[in-house]
Design a protein around this motif. Structure first.
Motif, PDB file in Angstrom:
ATOM      1  N   ASP A 555       0.838  -1.192   0.000  1.00 13.54           N
ATOM      2  CA  ASP A 555       0.000   0.000   0.000  1.00 13.54           C
ATOM      3  C   ASP A 555       0.880   1.253   0.000  1.00 13.54           C
ATOM      4  N   VAL A 556       1.075   1.834  -1.183  1.00 14.96           N
ATOM      5  CA  VAL A 556       1.857   3.066  -1.307  1.00 14.96           C
ATOM      6  C   VAL A 556       0.992   4.063  -2.083  1.00 14.96           C
ATOM      7  N   PRO A 557       0.232   4.914  -1.373  1.00 14.55           N
ATOM      8  CA  PRO A 557      -0.712   5.820  -2.036  1.00 14.55           C
ATOM      9  C   PRO A 557      -0.079   6.733  -3.080  1.00 14.55           C
ATOM     10  N   ASN A 558       1.210   7.045  -2.926  1.00  8.18           N
ATOM     11  CA  ASN A 558       1.869   7.955  -3.857  1.00  8.18           C
ATOM     12  C   ASN A 558       2.236   7.278  -5.185  1.00  8.18           C
ATOM     13  N   ALA A 559       2.183   5.940  -5.230  1.00  7.95           N
ATOM     14  CA  ALA A 559       2.474   5.214  -6.478  1.00  7.95           C
ATOM     15  C   ALA A 559       1.228   5.252  -7.350  1.00  7.95           C
ATOM     16  N   THR A 560       1.317   5.894  -8.488  1.00  7.52           N
ATOM     17  CA  THR A 560       0.134   6.094  -9.337  1.00  7.52           C
ATOM     18  C   THR A 560       0.284   5.516 -10.740  1.00  7.52           C
ATOM     19  N   ILE A 561       1.435   4.902 -11.027  1.00 11.23           N
ATOM     20  CA  ILE A 561       1.640   4.292 -12.348  1.00 11.23           C
ATOM     21  C   ILE A 561       2.085   2.844 -12.153  1.00 11.23           C
ATOM     22  N   LEU A 562       1.397   1.937 -12.849  1.00 16.53           N
ATOM     23  CA  LEU A 562       1.771   0.524 -12.834  1.00 16.53           C
ATOM     24  C   LEU A 562       1.950   0.084 -14.276  1.00 16.53           C
ATOM     25  N   VAL A 563       3.134  -0.414 -14.601  1.00 15.69           N
ATOM     26  CA  VAL A 563       3.389  -0.967 -15.936  1.00 15.69           C
ATOM     27  C   VAL A 563       3.570  -2.473 -15.773  1.00 15.69           C
ATOM     28  N   VAL A 564       2.776  -3.255 -16.486  1.00 13.04           N
ATOM     29  CA  VAL A 564       2.888  -4.714 -16.437  1.00 13.04           C
ATOM     30  C   VAL A 564       3.479  -5.194 -17.754  1.00 13.04           C
ATOM     31  N   GLU A 565       4.705  -5.703 -17.703  1.00 19.46           N
ATOM     32  CA  GLU A 565       5.364  -6.225 -18.904  1.00 19.46           C
ATOM     33  C   GLU A 565       4.867  -7.645 -19.195  1.00 19.46           C
ATOM     34  N   HIS A 566       4.791  -7.982 -20.497  1.00 22.62           N
ATOM     35  CA  HIS A 566       4.315  -9.311 -20.924  1.00 22.62           C
ATOM     36  C   HIS A 566       2.956  -9.602 -20.283  1.00 22.62           C
ATOM     37  N   ALA A 567       2.065  -8.604 -20.332  1.00 19.29           N
ATOM     38  CA  ALA A 567       0.773  -8.707 -19.637  1.00 19.29           C
ATOM     39  C   ALA A 567      -0.062  -9.875 -20.142  1.00 19.29           C
ATOM     40  N   ASN A 568       0.205 -10.320 -21.369  1.00 17.62           N
ATOM     41  CA  ASN A 568      -0.543 -11.458 -21.911  1.00 17.62           C
ATOM     42  C   ASN A 568      -0.241 -12.752 -21.170  1.00 17.62           C
ATOM     43  N   ARG A 569       0.812 -12.769 -20.341  1.00 15.82           N
ATOM     44  CA  ARG A 569       1.171 -13.980 -19.595  1.00 15.82           C
ATOM     45  C   ARG A 569       0.408 -14.096 -18.280  1.00 15.82           C
ATOM     46  N   PHE A 570      -0.363 -13.067 -17.928  1.00 16.43           N
ATOM     47  CA  PHE A 570      -1.077 -13.071 -16.656  1.00 16.43           C
ATOM     48  C   PHE A 570      -2.566 -13.331 -16.879  1.00 16.43           C
ATOM     49  N   GLY A 571      -3.210 -13.875 -15.860  1.00 14.65           N
ATOM     50  CA  GLY A 571      -4.662 -14.045 -15.899  1.00 14.65           C
ATOM     51  C   GLY A 571      -5.363 -12.755 -15.514  1.00 14.65           C
ATOM     52  N   ILE A 572      -6.667 -12.703 -15.761  1.00 14.74           N
ATOM     53  CA  ILE A 572      -7.445 -11.495 -15.469  1.00 14.74           C
ATOM     54  C   ILE A 572      -7.374 -11.141 -13.988  1.00 14.74           C
ATOM     55  N   SER A 573      -7.621 -12.115 -13.124  1.00 16.87           N
ATOM     56  CA  SER A 573      -7.676 -11.796 -11.692  1.00 16.87           C
ATOM     57  C   SER A 573      -6.315 -11.324 -11.188  1.00 16.87           C
ATOM     58  N   ARG A 579      -3.211  -4.347 -10.562  1.00 20.25           N
ATOM     59  CA  ARG A 579      -3.726  -2.995 -10.797  1.00 20.25           C
ATOM     60  C   ARG A 579      -4.123  -2.315  -9.483  1.00 20.25           C
ATOM     61  N   GLY A 580      -4.519  -3.109  -8.500  1.00 19.55           N
ATOM     62  CA  GLY A 580      -4.928  -2.564  -7.213  1.00 19.55           C
ATOM     63  C   GLY A 580      -3.793  -1.967  -6.401  1.00 19.55           C
ATOM     64  N   ARG A 581      -2.544  -2.096  -6.892  1.00 14.65           N
ATOM     65  CA  ARG A 581      -1.425  -1.462  -6.181  1.00 14.65           C
ATOM     66  C   ARG A 581      -1.407   0.039  -6.415  1.00 14.65           C
ATOM     67  N   VAL A 582      -2.112   0.511  -7.462  1.00 21.13           N
ATOM     68  CA  VAL A 582      -2.237   1.953  -7.669  1.00 21.13           C
ATOM     69  C   VAL A 582      -3.702   2.332  -7.459  1.00 21.13           C
ATOM     70  N   GLY A 583      -3.985   3.621  -7.524  1.00 24.84           N
ATOM     71  CA  GLY A 583      -5.360   4.063  -7.295  1.00 24.84           C
ATOM     72  C   GLY A 583      -5.753   4.013  -5.832  1.00 24.84           C
ATOM     73  N   ARG A 584      -4.759   4.133  -4.930  1.00 24.09           N
ATOM     74  CA  ARG A 584      -5.037   4.009  -3.503  1.00 24.09           C
ATOM     75  C   ARG A 584      -5.073   5.384  -2.821  1.00 24.09           C
ATOM     76  N   SER A 585      -5.379   6.402  -3.617  1.00 26.27           N
ATOM     77  CA  SER A 585      -5.529   7.759  -3.079  1.00 26.27           C
ATOM     78  C   SER A 585      -6.475   8.501  -4.016  1.00 26.27           C
ATOM     79  N   ASP A 586      -6.601   9.810  -3.817  1.00 25.07           N
ATOM     80  CA  ASP A 586      -7.473  10.590  -4.700  1.00 25.07           C
ATOM     81  C   ASP A 586      -6.739  11.080  -5.949  1.00 25.07           C
ATOM     82  N   LEU A 587      -5.495  10.588  -6.140  1.00 22.48           N
ATOM     83  CA  LEU A 587      -4.706  10.986  -7.312  1.00 22.48           C
ATOM     84  C   LEU A 587      -5.079  10.139  -8.531  1.00 22.48           C
ATOM     85  N   GLU A 588      -5.003  10.737  -9.718  1.00 23.95           N
ATOM     86  CA  GLU A 588      -5.258   9.983 -10.948  1.00 23.95           C
ATOM     87  C   GLU A 588      -4.182   8.913 -11.119  1.00 23.95           C
ATOM     88  N   SER A 589      -4.622   7.691 -11.428  1.00 24.35           N
ATOM     89  CA  SER A 589      -3.677   6.571 -11.537  1.00 24.35           C
ATOM     90  C   SER A 589      -3.834   5.859 -12.871  1.00 24.35           C
TER      91      SER A 589
END
Length: 689
Positions: A555-573, A579-589
């Protein structure tokens, strides 16, 4: 007609000796019931092609004889086998692989059935046809268990095939068994009529030797309902058994500590959080222990909800244990809860992790045993034999699907028949909830705290990388932070993906040499991981290159950008969790999904779903649809039974019906008389007559 006893061994079947019986037993086929519920994996329509005029491109099934065979040598050798139909039409069967094997197999005048697509090359031909050898006796045209009809294909192994248990072998012995008598009904007649089900005897015959594919569908529906019905009965049985043991420890209705915490919080609970607290505490007024599943999407505030519930126990001198799947998540919970309750040292909050100093660990264990510690947070270390509690009355299991059934029972056994509050940030589709957690009270937190903005999710391919890096630099200069997530820790020869360790070197030296880049992965020592996370939280690290170790709990509210490399290798969940690691404040993420140019259609479906929705529940349904329940949760770990025929995606309506019918049955006293437990062993169905 006599009835077949499905518990009978296979000894009575001609040709099954000890060796064959042992091979079948290795595949879970130990008696006649196992044999008959070894359902076909698919079917071939081998009704003979009736048109006497053959046409190129037709898929045909034909009866005939071998007339000749010869080898053709060239750039690629091939075997040509002459096949004459009953109408004296010649078709060449062409084999490029297994030439020597087929040359010996297809002897002149051998009678067989072939299936395949007609092609034309100097005459009609079928390349690598499917085939069934028939007996040579003239009066046995009816070896037609294997031809001239819809035939079932069965799951098998190389060792079984060597002993004659290919599809043809299974068809023979199943036909023999079904000829010995009829099979008793095992569902109440009223249910069979109510749900318009085929009889059990008729269904076994239709599923193994169908006249039409519609008949297969009828039989399949019957057996799917049967599996789901008995599994739901098992859940109700377990619930009733649990309710027999009365509550020993009671939470208090009003908690002064919870009231004080709520008064001091810098925010107000959402309506969903308040309702969840009231719902679970209301259940705790009963004289039987509760078992509840608290579902909440990422960032919905499950931890504070669980803490407020826990304080009602702690204020009554009842111990609470919180079990987390990883050290990072356990430490995160400890720090979050300590931040909320730091001015209340009398509560006795304890963090227990593996690999701790022996003296320190011994001191913690002593405090837990004598009751000085009220809230104990830990990982699998809480399951160890030397862990003893004074009065454990509530067990909170976070990310509970990552713990097996045995582990959950182990922690329960350390308490005084404690209440169970399971939590998950991975929204579970309704169908799976009905199946897996039918004996749990389901409590949902759907809304997120006020001020949280939807995360802007985008899918980019390689040509957009420079633009992504420019955006990262822009936001970091504004004071924000960034995660870059990779699927691997080290380079793998088998999987040609860039690893996070290699990427870290490139990003820190070549791409962002002027920024502070850190590295975090699961193979680092605990002290190293703690040090990196502390630096990231304090903005001493601006870009954290990591693996899925950050999937939950960070939980790091100041982190607002998440880049997932090779995203096709991951499942939806998993992507949604990340994705839930960002968007943990009122800042645009932002969540940026990076892939190469060429990915599968299924991966495209997943990534498009992520870009269109932030709703974890909607995405969970999509994930179930794409991947199925076994892969979604992990069958062994989740406790999900290995249904032989029921499909939790396509049989959702059947599941609802089966659950309602099982609930109606369980209201009476009959449930105790039914030998439910004997129908299940190690998650696998065993049917009694």
């Amino acid at each position: 007609m006599a009835y077949i006893d499905l518990e009978d061994s296979l000894d009575g079947i001609k040709g099954i000796g000890p060796k064959r019986a042992a091979l079948l037993a290795d595949q879970g086929i130990r008696n006649l019931g196992d044999l008959l519920t070894n359902y076909p994996r698919r079917y071939l329509d081998r009704n003979f092609t009736k048109d006497i005029i053959l046409k190129q491109g037709d898929v045909v099934t034909l009866l005939g004889n071998i007339s000749d065979s010869y080898l053709v040598h060239g750039k690629k050798s091939r075997l040509i086998v002459g096949f004459k139909t009953l109408n004296n039409e010649r078709i060449n069967l062409v084999f490029f692989r297994g030439v020597n094997f087929f040359n010996k197999l297809f002897t002149v005048d051998r009678k067989l059935v072939i299936s395949g697509k007609l092609e034309y090359f100097k005459g009609y031909q079928i390349v690598h046809p499917e085939y069934e050898m028939l007996n040579d006796e003239k009066d046995d045209e009816s070896d037609l268990l294997h031809a001239g009809r819809i035939i079932p294909l069965y799951p098998s192994t190389e060792s079984l095939k060597e002993e004659g248990f290919d599809s043809k072998g299974f068809r023979k012995i199943i036909h023999f068994v079904l000829g010995k008598g009829s099979i008793r009904e095992n569902l109440p007649p009223a249910l069979v009529r109510k749900r318009k089900l085929a009889s059990r005897d008729d269904s076994f015959r239709k599923i193994h030797f169908p006249e039409t594919m519609e008949a297969v569908g009828e039989a399949r529906r019957r057996f799917a309902y049967e599996e789901l019905y008995y599994f739901q009965l098992l859940l109700f049985y377990k619930q009733k058994q649990r309710e027999k043991i009365k509550r020993l420890l009671w939470p208090i209705p009003k908690s002064p500590t919870a009231d004080l915490l709520l008064k001091n919080l810098p925010f107000r609970l959402t309506e969903d959080q308040t309702n969840a607290v009231h719902s679970i505490l209301k259940s705790a007024k009963q004289d039987v222990p509760i078992a509840a599943l608290l579902q909440g999407d990422v960032g919905s505030g499950k931890t504070i909800t669980a803490l407020i519930i826990a304080l009602h126990y702690i204020d009554n001198r009842i111990q609470v244990a919180m079990l987390a799947p990883t050290e990072i998540l356990a430490r995160q919970h400890f720090e979050t809860i300590y931040k909320f309750l730091g001015n209340m040292p009398f509560l006795g909050i304890e963090l227990l992790l593996g690999g701790e100093n022996k003296k320190l660990r011994a001191e913690k264990l002593a405090r837990m045993k004598n009751g000085e510690s009220s809230l104990i947070i830990g990982t699998h270390s809480l399951l160890q034999e030397d862990i003893q509690f004074s009065d454990l009355g509530l067990v909170i299991i976070d990310e509970q699907h990552k713990f097996g059934v045995d582990q959950r029972e182990t922690i329960r056994s350390k308490g005084k028949n404690p209440d169970i509050l399971a939590m998950t940030a991975t929204p579970i589709p309704r169908t799976l909830c009905l199946t897996l957690y039918g004996d749990l009270d389901l409590v949902n937190i759907r809304s997120k705290p006020a001020g949280r903005k939807p995360i802007d999710t985008r899918w980019y391919k390689e040509e957009r990388r420079a633009g992504v890096y420019n955006s990262i630099r822009k936001y970091i200069k504004e004071g924000r932070q960034c995660y870059i997530v990779y699927p691997l820790v080290e380079d793998s020869e088998k999987v040609d993906l860039e690893s996070c360790t290699k990427a870290y070197e490139d990003l820190s030296k070549n791409i962002f040499p002027d920024l502070r880049v850190g590295l975090l992965h699961g193979k680092m020592k605990s002290a190293e991981k703690d040090s990196v996370m502390a630096a990231f939280k304090q903005n001493q690290i601006q870009i954290l290159v990591t693996t899925t170790v950050v999937e939950v709990g960070v939980d790091v509210p100041n982190a607002t950008i998440l880049v997932v490399e090779h995203a096709n290798r991951f499942g939806i969940s998993q992507l949604h969790q990340l994705r839930g690691r960002v968007g943990r404040s009122d800042l645009e993420s932002f969540c940026i999904l990076m892939t190469g140019d060429f990915i599968s259609d299924e991966a495209s479906d997943r990534l498009n779903a992520l870009t269109k929705s932030n709703d974890g529940y909607e995405l969970a349904e999509k994930d179930l649809e794409i991947r199925g329940p076994g892969e979604l949760l992990g069958v062994k770990q989740s406790g999900l039974p290995e249904f032989k025929i029921a499909d939790l995606v396509h049989d959702r309506n059947l599941l609802e019906e089966a659950k309602q019918d099982a609930r109606d049955f369980a209201k009476g006293d009959e449930l105790e008389k039914v030998e439910i437990q004997s129908r299940f062993q190690e998650g696998k169905f065993i049917f009694a007559n």
